[in-house]
Design an enzyme around this catalytic site. Sequence first.
Site, PDB file in Angstrom:
ATOM      1  N   VAL A  99       6.596   1.564  -3.624  1.00  0.00           N
ATOM      2  CA  VAL A  99       6.666   0.165  -4.086  1.00  0.00           C
ATOM      3  C   VAL A  99       7.656   0.057  -5.258  1.00  0.00           C
ATOM      4  O   VAL A  99       8.340  -0.960  -5.404  1.00  0.00           O
ATOM      5  CB  VAL A  99       5.257  -0.374  -4.456  1.00  0.00           C
ATOM      6  CG1 VAL A  99       5.353  -1.766  -5.051  1.00  0.00           C
ATOM      7  CG2 VAL A  99       4.343  -0.388  -3.231  1.00  0.00           C
TER       8      VAL A  99
ATOM      9  N   GLU B 169       6.348   3.188 -14.103  1.00  0.00           N
ATOM     10  CA  GLU B 169       5.308   4.157 -14.469  1.00  0.00           C
ATOM     11  C   GLU B 169       4.690   4.645 -13.167  1.00  0.00           C
ATOM     12  O   GLU B 169       3.824   3.981 -12.590  1.00  0.00           O
ATOM     13  CB  GLU B 169       4.266   3.479 -15.367  1.00  0.00           C
ATOM     14  CG  GLU B 169       4.824   2.999 -16.697  1.00  0.00           C
ATOM     15  CD  GLU B 169       5.200   4.142 -17.635  1.00  0.00           C
ATOM     16  OE1 GLU B 169       4.617   5.233 -17.518  1.00  0.00           O
ATOM     17  OE2 GLU B 169       6.094   3.941 -18.479  1.00  0.00           O
TER      18      GLU B 169
ATOM     19  N   CYS C  73      -3.325   8.917 -12.998  1.00  0.00           N
ATOM     20  CA  CYS C  73      -1.933   9.288 -12.705  1.00  0.00           C
ATOM     21  C   CYS C  73      -1.571  10.658 -13.266  1.00  0.00           C
ATOM     22  O   CYS C  73      -0.800  11.388 -12.668  1.00  0.00           O
ATOM     23  CB  CYS C  73      -0.982   8.228 -13.227  1.00  0.00           C
ATOM     24  SG  CYS C  73      -1.139   7.948 -14.989  1.00  0.00           S
TER      25      CYS C  73
HETATM   26  P1  NAD Z   1      -1.697  -0.541  -6.374  1.00  0.00           P
HETATM   27  O1  NAD Z   1      -2.031  -0.507  -4.942  1.00  0.00           O
HETATM   28  O2  NAD Z   1      -2.633  -1.202  -7.337  1.00  0.00           O
HETATM   29  O3  NAD Z   1      -0.249  -1.168  -6.507  1.00  0.00           O
HETATM   30  C1  NAD Z   1       0.341  -1.388  -7.756  1.00  0.00           C
HETATM   31  C2  NAD Z   1       0.838  -2.816  -7.818  1.00  0.00           C
HETATM   32  O4  NAD Z   1       1.882  -2.990  -6.870  1.00  0.00           O
HETATM   33  C3  NAD Z   1      -0.226  -3.844  -7.507  1.00  0.00           C
HETATM   34  O5  NAD Z   1      -0.223  -4.841  -8.496  1.00  0.00           O
HETATM   35  C4  NAD Z   1       0.168  -4.369  -6.132  1.00  0.00           C
HETATM   36  O6  NAD Z   1      -0.173  -5.722  -5.945  1.00  0.00           O
HETATM   37  C5  NAD Z   1       1.662  -4.172  -6.100  1.00  0.00           C
HETATM   38  N1  NAD Z   1       2.175  -3.945  -4.760  1.00  0.00           N
HETATM   39  C6  NAD Z   1       1.620  -3.152  -3.803  1.00  0.00           C
HETATM   40  N2  NAD Z   1       2.392  -3.170  -2.685  1.00  0.00           N
HETATM   41  C7  NAD Z   1       3.441  -3.972  -2.956  1.00  0.00           C
HETATM   42  C8  NAD Z   1       4.593  -4.387  -2.204  1.00  0.00           C
HETATM   43  N3  NAD Z   1       4.800  -3.993  -0.961  1.00  0.00           N
HETATM   44  N4  NAD Z   1       5.461  -5.219  -2.808  1.00  0.00           N
HETATM   45  C9  NAD Z   1       5.256  -5.627  -4.085  1.00  0.00           C
HETATM   46  N5  NAD Z   1       4.186  -5.272  -4.813  1.00  0.00           N
HETATM   47  C10 NAD Z   1       3.297  -4.461  -4.276  1.00  0.00           C
HETATM   48  O7  NAD Z   1      -1.499   0.905  -6.963  1.00  0.00           O
HETATM   49  P2  NAD Z   1      -0.994   2.236  -6.243  1.00  0.00           P
HETATM   50  O8  NAD Z   1       0.425   2.120  -5.859  1.00  0.00           O
HETATM   51  O9  NAD Z   1      -2.003   2.721  -5.259  1.00  0.00           O
HETATM   52  O10 NAD Z   1      -1.125   3.142  -7.537  1.00  0.00           O
HETATM   53  C11 NAD Z   1      -1.338   4.504  -7.465  1.00  0.00           C
HETATM   54  C12 NAD Z   1      -0.077   5.198  -7.919  1.00  0.00           C
HETATM   55  O11 NAD Z   1       0.259   4.754  -9.229  1.00  0.00           O
HETATM   56  C13 NAD Z   1      -0.270   6.682  -8.029  1.00  0.00           C
HETATM   57  O12 NAD Z   1       0.909   7.307  -7.608  1.00  0.00           O
HETATM   58  C14 NAD Z   1      -0.453   6.903  -9.524  1.00  0.00           C
HETATM   59  O13 NAD Z   1      -0.094   8.188  -9.947  1.00  0.00           O
HETATM   60  C15 NAD Z   1       0.444   5.850 -10.081  1.00  0.00           C
HETATM   61  N6  NAD Z   1       0.015   5.467 -11.422  1.00  0.00           N
HETATM   62  C16 NAD Z   1       0.866   5.727 -12.434  1.00  0.00           C
HETATM   63  C17 NAD Z   1       0.486   5.433 -13.722  1.00  0.00           C
HETATM   64  C18 NAD Z   1       1.396   5.712 -14.880  1.00  0.00           C
HETATM   65  O14 NAD Z   1       1.123   5.215 -15.966  1.00  0.00           O
HETATM   66  N7  NAD Z   1       2.457   6.483 -14.707  1.00  0.00           N
HETATM   67  C19 NAD Z   1      -0.757   4.860 -13.962  1.00  0.00           C
HETATM   68  C20 NAD Z   1      -1.577   4.598 -12.890  1.00  0.00           C
HETATM   69  C21 NAD Z   1      -1.182   4.905 -11.612  1.00  0.00           C
END
Ligand code: NAD
Length: 498
Positions: free
Chosen positions: A192, A210, A244
Amino acid sequence: MESYGQMIKDMRSVFLSGKTKSEQWRSTQLKAIVNLIEENSEKLCAALQADLHKHKSEAFITELALCKNDAIHAINHLSEWMKPEKVAKGLMFMMDNACIQKEPLGVALIIGAWNYPVQLTLLPLIGAIAAGNCCIIKPSELSPKTAEFLQEYIPKYLDNDCIKVVNGGVPETTALLKERFDIILYTGNSNVAKIVMEAASKFLTPVILELGGKSPVFIDRNTDLNVVARRLSWGKFLNAGQTCVAPDYVMCPKEVQDELVSSVKTAIDEFFTKDPKSSDSYGRIVNSRHFGRLQKLLEGTKPVIGGDSDEKERFISPTVVTDVQFTDNIMQEEIFGPLLPIITVKDHNEAIEVINSREKPLALYVFTNNKSVREDIRQKTSSGAFVVNDTVLHGGLCSLPFGGVGNSGMGAYHGKHSFDAFSHSKAVLEKSLGMESANSIRYPPYTEAKLGWAGWIMKEKIKKKGIMSFFPFVVMGAMFGLLFKTVGVTASETDSNN
Ligand code: NAD
């Protein structure tokens, strides 16, 4: 689908009015965040419990206290951060005023992820506000109770003209991303992130990404494995592994493995009892899609600890698998759940080779008592963070930047780093209109004499290291001494003549 164009246009005109730039506005909003957390901590904990089965102690440590302290830190340092920062000038700019002025970027978009749904929206918001921006936050739809809370309570505490919450999933985020922002901070997965970056590129909007990845752990020989196991298990099984910076996999010499497994078992029993499903300190997998994904990662492995699950409750017990190969499923993607593979390696040099052959991780953990092992790994690898003899904790020290490198992200925040992340560093050079003859060196017609002067004024010297670096100061000291002596003599001669 609603268009957010008008909303953002309105926010940009509030921003251009200068409202968010004053220290008073920023400080009032930051205090409002502190109040929001203090006055609603039970509601926030209830939302986190509903979304992730997060225990209130875990919610307090990893979300509420972290955000509250970051906001207080920003309030306490705001005036110092906002002050223009003087810079070194050299001979050419000696008579001028040169500084860096931090200025807000405009309207920020913060897209949060579900695993720490309070922290991942409020911490960036604190940075955006401290830097003087307007801001839209888009919490993750996968933690719906927390998202509802934020949508209901943020408008009750914060300035509605400047800070807004948009809830929704992919369609809403896609619609938001069609609009022009001045900075976007996205937390989530790297796929994403590419969509976000592509959308941002249309307007050349800067992005802070992030992301995650597989954060490795290396455990050396001759460590106290009871302590190692507790610190490793805490970081790994916190929030049911959905962190994460959770340790993703462990590498250790073969002779360490068995004792490590038994110490991890002791730590798990101590933290969550022998029946983790009944422990209120242990979390749940966020949804059935992630539950299914984790089950698939376990296929073909032989858990030596745990391996139990209950789909109805989305429960997966703290699980450890040994004799894992790099070609196994579990080593192909970020685990993001309570499964811990252990891979044996010959020594830290092999661990370095493994780390360097993969994407740069968000965090790298090393347990060792050996200074040269620690330094070797630190110098020869690259990662968002490098932590020795613990896991995850670096995220709680706001003086450290929190962020990834390469595939684990770009840009960093927390504490002053958040203020910097949401600010533009404006270069300011102020000259007087006097001293025009000195300035004429740079004007045509160019002459050899002017070139000579330019060469002298612009000359930078490579500093000498060691004892010789004091030499210029000794010479300058001697010259000043001579000068004072001469001036003193002249002045006293003048005095006596008078
Ligand atoms: P998620 O599914 O909550 O998605 C994150 C955000 O992206 C959401 O607000 C969602 O609405 C949006 N989103 C999802 N698909 C989208 C698309 N196709 N187009 C536009 N927006 C879209 O979270 P996730 O991706 O499952 O998060 C998990 C990942 O995030 C893991 O890789 C984790 O390591 C990473 N993470 C990183 C941190 C950091 O601080 N570095 C913190 C938490 C999680």
